[in-house]
Write a protein that holds these residues in place. Structure first.
Motif, PDB file in Angstrom:
ATOM      1  N   VAL A   1     107.005  -1.173 105.702  1.00  0.00           N
ATOM      2  CA  VAL A   1     107.055  -2.043 104.534  1.00  0.00           C
ATOM      3  C   VAL A   1     108.268  -2.947 104.619  1.00  0.00           C
ATOM      4  CG1 VAL A   1     108.315  -0.357 103.135  1.00  0.00           C
ATOM      5  CG2 VAL A   1     106.943  -2.073 102.003  1.00  0.00           C
ATOM      6  N   ALA A   2     108.115  -4.153 104.116  1.00  0.00           N
ATOM      7  CA  ALA A   2     109.223  -5.105 104.011  1.00  0.00           C
ATOM      8  C   ALA A   2     108.977  -5.949 102.776  1.00  0.00           C
ATOM      9  CB  ALA A   2     109.307  -5.981 105.247  1.00  0.00           C
ATOM     10  N   GLY A   3     110.071  -6.328 102.108  1.00  0.00           N
ATOM     11  CA  GLY A   3     109.891  -7.141 100.922  1.00  0.00           C
ATOM     12  C   GLY A   3     111.202  -7.652 100.370  1.00  0.00           C
ATOM     13  N   PHE A   4     111.109  -8.306  99.232  1.00  0.00           N
ATOM     14  CA  PHE A   4     112.252  -8.882  98.538  1.00  0.00           C
ATOM     15  C   PHE A   4     112.382  -8.173  97.203  1.00  0.00           C
ATOM     16  CE2 PHE A   4     114.048 -12.204  95.722  1.00  0.00           C
ATOM     17  CZ  PHE A   4     115.264 -12.365  96.368  1.00  0.00           C
ATOM     18  N   SER A   5     113.593  -7.700  96.878  1.00  0.00           N
ATOM     19  CA  SER A   5     113.782  -6.896  95.666  1.00  0.00           C
ATOM     20  C   SER A   5     114.597  -7.598  94.575  1.00  0.00           C
ATOM     21  CB  SER A   5     114.435  -5.567  96.037  1.00  0.00           C
ATOM     22  OG  SER A   5     115.636  -5.783  96.741  1.00  0.00           O
TER      23      SER A   5
ATOM     24  N   PHE B   1     102.594  -6.101  92.146  1.00  0.00           N
ATOM     25  CA  PHE B   1     102.754  -6.980  93.301  1.00  0.00           C
ATOM     26  C   PHE B   1     101.528  -7.868  93.422  1.00  0.00           C
ATOM     27  CE2 PHE B   1     105.253  -3.211  94.025  1.00  0.00           C
ATOM     28  CZ  PHE B   1     106.467  -3.726  94.469  1.00  0.00           C
ATOM     29  N   LEU B   2     101.759  -9.169  93.409  1.00  0.00           N
ATOM     30  CA  LEU B   2     100.684 -10.153  93.527  1.00  0.00           C
ATOM     31  C   LEU B   2     100.602 -10.651  94.951  1.00  0.00           C
ATOM     32  CD1 LEU B   2     101.577 -12.209  90.336  1.00  0.00           C
ATOM     33  CD2 LEU B   2      99.940 -10.342  90.519  1.00  0.00           C
ATOM     34  N   PRO B   3      99.401 -11.007  95.417  1.00  0.00           N
ATOM     35  CA  PRO B   3      99.292 -11.526  96.784  1.00  0.00           C
ATOM     36  C   PRO B   3      99.962 -12.892  96.889  1.00  0.00           C
ATOM     37  CG  PRO B   3      97.184 -11.665  95.654  1.00  0.00           C
ATOM     38  CD  PRO B   3      98.126 -10.939  94.737  1.00  0.00           C
ATOM     39  N   THR B   4     100.444 -13.197  98.102  1.00  0.00           N
ATOM     40  CA  THR B   4     101.024 -14.513  98.364  1.00  0.00           C
ATOM     41  C   THR B   4     100.164 -15.245  99.367  1.00  0.00           C
ATOM     42  OG1 THR B   4     102.403 -13.665 100.138  1.00  0.00           O
ATOM     43  CG2 THR B   4     103.376 -13.689  97.928  1.00  0.00           C
ATOM     44  N   ASP B   5     100.436 -16.524  99.526  1.00  0.00           N
ATOM     45  CA  ASP B   5      99.655 -17.349 100.446  1.00  0.00           C
ATOM     46  C   ASP B   5     100.232 -17.406 101.844  1.00  0.00           C
ATOM     47  OD1 ASP B   5      97.879 -17.962  98.430  1.00  0.00           O
ATOM     48  OD2 ASP B   5      98.949 -19.774  97.837  1.00  0.00           O
ATOM     49  N   HIS B   6     101.297 -16.615 102.100  1.00  0.00           N
ATOM     50  CA  HIS B   6     101.903 -16.650 103.430  1.00  0.00           C
ATOM     51  C   HIS B   6     102.250 -15.240 103.887  1.00  0.00           C
ATOM     52  CE1 HIS B   6     105.391 -16.613 100.749  1.00  0.00           C
ATOM     53  NE2 HIS B   6     106.039 -16.045 101.746  1.00  0.00           N
ATOM     54  N   SER B   7     102.443 -15.118 105.202  1.00  0.00           N
ATOM     55  CA  SER B   7     102.765 -13.820 105.790  1.00  0.00           C
ATOM     56  C   SER B   7     104.271 -13.668 105.947  1.00  0.00           C
ATOM     57  CB  SER B   7     102.087 -13.691 107.150  1.00  0.00           C
ATOM     58  OG  SER B   7     102.673 -14.597 108.058  1.00  0.00           O
ATOM     59  N   PRO B   8     104.788 -12.432 106.107  1.00  0.00           N
ATOM     60  CA  PRO B   8     106.218 -12.223 106.334  1.00  0.00           C
ATOM     61  C   PRO B   8     106.725 -12.924 107.593  1.00  0.00           C
ATOM     62  CG  PRO B   8     105.139 -10.148 105.820  1.00  0.00           C
ATOM     63  CD  PRO B   8     104.064 -11.189 105.989  1.00  0.00           C
ATOM     64  N   GLU B   9     105.832 -13.125 108.598  1.00  0.00           N
ATOM     65  CA  GLU B   9     106.245 -13.809 109.817  1.00  0.00           C
ATOM     66  C   GLU B   9     106.659 -15.248 109.502  1.00  0.00           C
ATOM     67  OE1 GLU B   9     103.158 -12.080 109.801  1.00  0.00           O
ATOM     68  OE2 GLU B   9     104.152 -10.336 110.647  1.00  0.00           O
ATOM     69  N   GLU B  10     105.974 -15.889 108.545  1.00  0.00           N
ATOM     70  CA  GLU B  10     106.319 -17.247 108.157  1.00  0.00           C
ATOM     71  C   GLU B  10     107.711 -17.303 107.552  1.00  0.00           C
ATOM     72  OE1 GLU B  10     103.121 -18.279 105.590  1.00  0.00           O
ATOM     73  OE2 GLU B  10     101.864 -19.040 107.194  1.00  0.00           O
ATOM     74  N   ASP B  11     108.089 -16.273 106.775  1.00  0.00           N
ATOM     75  CA  ASP B  11     109.427 -16.213 106.195  1.00  0.00           C
ATOM     76  C   ASP B  11     110.496 -16.199 107.276  1.00  0.00           C
ATOM     77  OD1 ASP B  11     108.740 -14.044 103.345  1.00  0.00           O
ATOM     78  OD2 ASP B  11     108.529 -16.209 103.593  1.00  0.00           O
ATOM     79  N   SER B  12     110.299 -15.367 108.310  1.00  0.00           N
ATOM     80  CA  SER B  12     111.320 -15.260 109.362  1.00  0.00           C
ATOM     81  C   SER B  12     111.361 -16.526 110.204  1.00  0.00           C
ATOM     82  CB  SER B  12     111.058 -14.033 110.232  1.00  0.00           C
ATOM     83  OG  SER B  12     109.804 -14.125 110.855  1.00  0.00           O
ATOM     84  N   GLU B  13     110.233 -17.238 110.329  1.00  0.00           N
ATOM     85  CA  GLU B  13     110.230 -18.484 111.079  1.00  0.00           C
ATOM     86  C   GLU B  13     110.991 -19.588 110.338  1.00  0.00           C
ATOM     87  OE1 GLU B  13     105.846 -17.777 113.110  1.00  0.00           O
ATOM     88  OE2 GLU B  13     106.125 -19.423 111.701  1.00  0.00           O
ATOM     89  N   GLN B  14     111.005 -19.534 108.999  1.00  0.00           N
ATOM     90  CA  GLN B  14     111.658 -20.565 108.200  1.00  0.00           C
ATOM     91  C   GLN B  14     113.160 -20.357 108.130  1.00  0.00           C
ATOM     92  OE1 GLN B  14     109.654 -20.397 104.460  1.00  0.00           O
ATOM     93  NE2 GLN B  14     107.834 -21.428 105.213  1.00  0.00           N
ATOM     94  N   GLN B  15     113.666 -19.166 108.425  1.00  0.00           N
ATOM     95  CA  GLN B  15     115.091 -18.892 108.304  1.00  0.00           C
ATOM     96  C   GLN B  15     115.857 -19.256 109.532  1.00  0.00           C
ATOM     97  OE1 GLN B  15     115.404 -14.816 107.112  1.00  0.00           O
ATOM     98  NE2 GLN B  15     114.534 -15.231 105.122  1.00  0.00           N
TER      99      GLN B  15
END
Length: 96
Positions: free
Chosen positions: A9-13, A82-96
């Protein structure tokens, strides 16, 4: 919060990102074990409070419900939704 096929699991708290391993039990129960998190300074008091409640709640056994792609974790003290999002966690790491 994202859970992969290996139950990682991975997420933002609220202020920090967290990660760990999901543990499941009979009766639709879930908790996160071996939880770790980044250590950003949470300046906003409300963000720090939300984060504390969320991370403590995730580490305790919660009842699980999934309806219309909305994941709800319920304990005797809290309800986390928890609501679904339109992007994957991989997209988050690519943007950083």
């Amino acid at each position: 919060m994202a859970i992969d096929s290996d139950l990682k699991v991975a997420g933002f708290s609220g202020c920090n990102r967290f990660f760990g391993q999901v543990e499941l039990a009979k009766g639709y129960k879930l908790r996160v074990v071996a939880m770790g998190a980044t250590k950003m300074a949470c300046i906003q008091e409300d963000e720090a409070h939300v984060e504390k409640v969320m991370t403590k709640s995730l580490q305790k056994w919660n009842n699980v419900a999934l309806e219309n792609q909305i994941l709800t974790l319920t304990s005797e003290l809290h309800i986390l939704t928890f609501l679904p999002t339109d992007h994957s966690p991989e997209e988050d790491s690519e943007q950083q």
